[in-house]
Design an enzyme around this catalytic site. Structure first.
Site, PDB file in Angstrom:
ATOM      1  N   ARG A  96       0.806  -1.043  -0.127  1.00  0.00           N
ATOM      2  CA  ARG A  96      -0.034  -0.136  -0.020  1.00  0.00           C
ATOM      3  C   ARG A  96       0.987   1.236  -0.080  1.00  0.00           C
ATOM      4  O   ARG A  96       1.885   1.316   0.759  1.00  0.00           O
ATOM      5  CB  ARG A  96      -0.749   0.150   1.234  1.00  0.00           C
ATOM      6  N   ARG A 105      -6.080   2.479  -4.274  1.00  0.00           N
ATOM      7  CA  ARG A 105      -5.250   1.781  -3.408  1.00  0.00           C
ATOM      8  C   ARG A 105      -5.527   0.376  -3.448  1.00  0.00           C
ATOM      9  O   ARG A 105      -6.320   0.010  -3.857  1.00  0.00           O
ATOM     10  CB  ARG A 105      -5.561   2.314  -1.818  1.00  0.00           C
ATOM     11  N   ASP A 110      -9.184   0.565   7.991  1.00  0.00           N
ATOM     12  CA  ASP A 110      -9.804   1.448   9.027  1.00  0.00           C
ATOM     13  C   ASP A 110     -10.149   0.733  10.210  1.00  0.00           C
ATOM     14  O   ASP A 110     -10.996  -0.203  10.247  1.00  0.00           O
ATOM     15  CB  ASP A 110     -10.739   2.409   8.409  1.00  0.00           C
TER      16      ASP A 110
END
Length: 179
Positions: A96, A105, A110
């Site tokens: 990434r 990406r 998250d």
């Protein structure tokens, strides 16, 4: 008679964290499945639920390919920032690269919620500050935790107000095990 003090180690305390995963470069479903398996193999994390896989239009920066998104519940003994560090390490291991905000990406992980904890540090804010505005988060999170309280309301209630236009199911809840 000599007495020995017993050393009792405190048991690990586990919390349930909600994670949001996504990507739109390469094979995002395969990358997300691998990230979930990496988390599940750890002694300090266990994946307890994974949402359906969704194909979603880009958000924020709209001139890019559609994304794949899902949410997962992870039982963890890690503190929130340590869990974030693990997620970032997995992202780096999958190459990434952060070039632009909301840009394309290979994978994004998250930390959305961490139990009922609310915290804001330079490194992490939980609940995630923009999660309730994002249909691509609320829809998959409602699959696995519709009654989860976030910012005083249940996920299912936030979902009713979220823009879910263009979001399509791309895989059932076992999609990540089959990859």
């Amino acid at each position: 008679m000599r007495r020995c003090a017993l050393s009792i180690s405190p048991e690990k305390v586990f919390e349930i964290a909600a994670l949001g995963l996504g990507g739109n470069i390469g094979d995002p479903p395969a990358a997300m499945a691998e990230a979930l398996r990496q988390l599940d193999r750890r002694d300090d994390c266990r994946v307890t639920a994974v949402s359906k896989l969704y194909s979603t239009p880009p958000w924020g920066k709209t001139d890019q390919a559609d994304f794949f998104n899902c949410c997962a519940l992870v039982e963890t003994s890690l503190e929130p920032e340590a869990l974030l560090d693990v997620c970032l390490s997995i992202e780096r291991g999958m190459k990434r690269v952060r070039l632009e905000r909301w840009g394309p990406r290979t994978i994004d992980i998250d930390v959305l919620t961490y139990g009922t904890r609310e915290q804001k540090t330079e490194k992490l804010e939980v609940p995630h500050p923009r999660m309730t505005e994002r249909g691509f988060v609320m829809k998959p999170l409602a699959d696995i935790a519709p009654d989860l309280p976030v910012k005083g309301r249940k996920v299912r209630d936030w979902l009713e107000e979220a823009d879910t236009g263009g979001i399509k199911v791309a895989g059932d809840q076992d999609w990540w095990r089959a990859r």
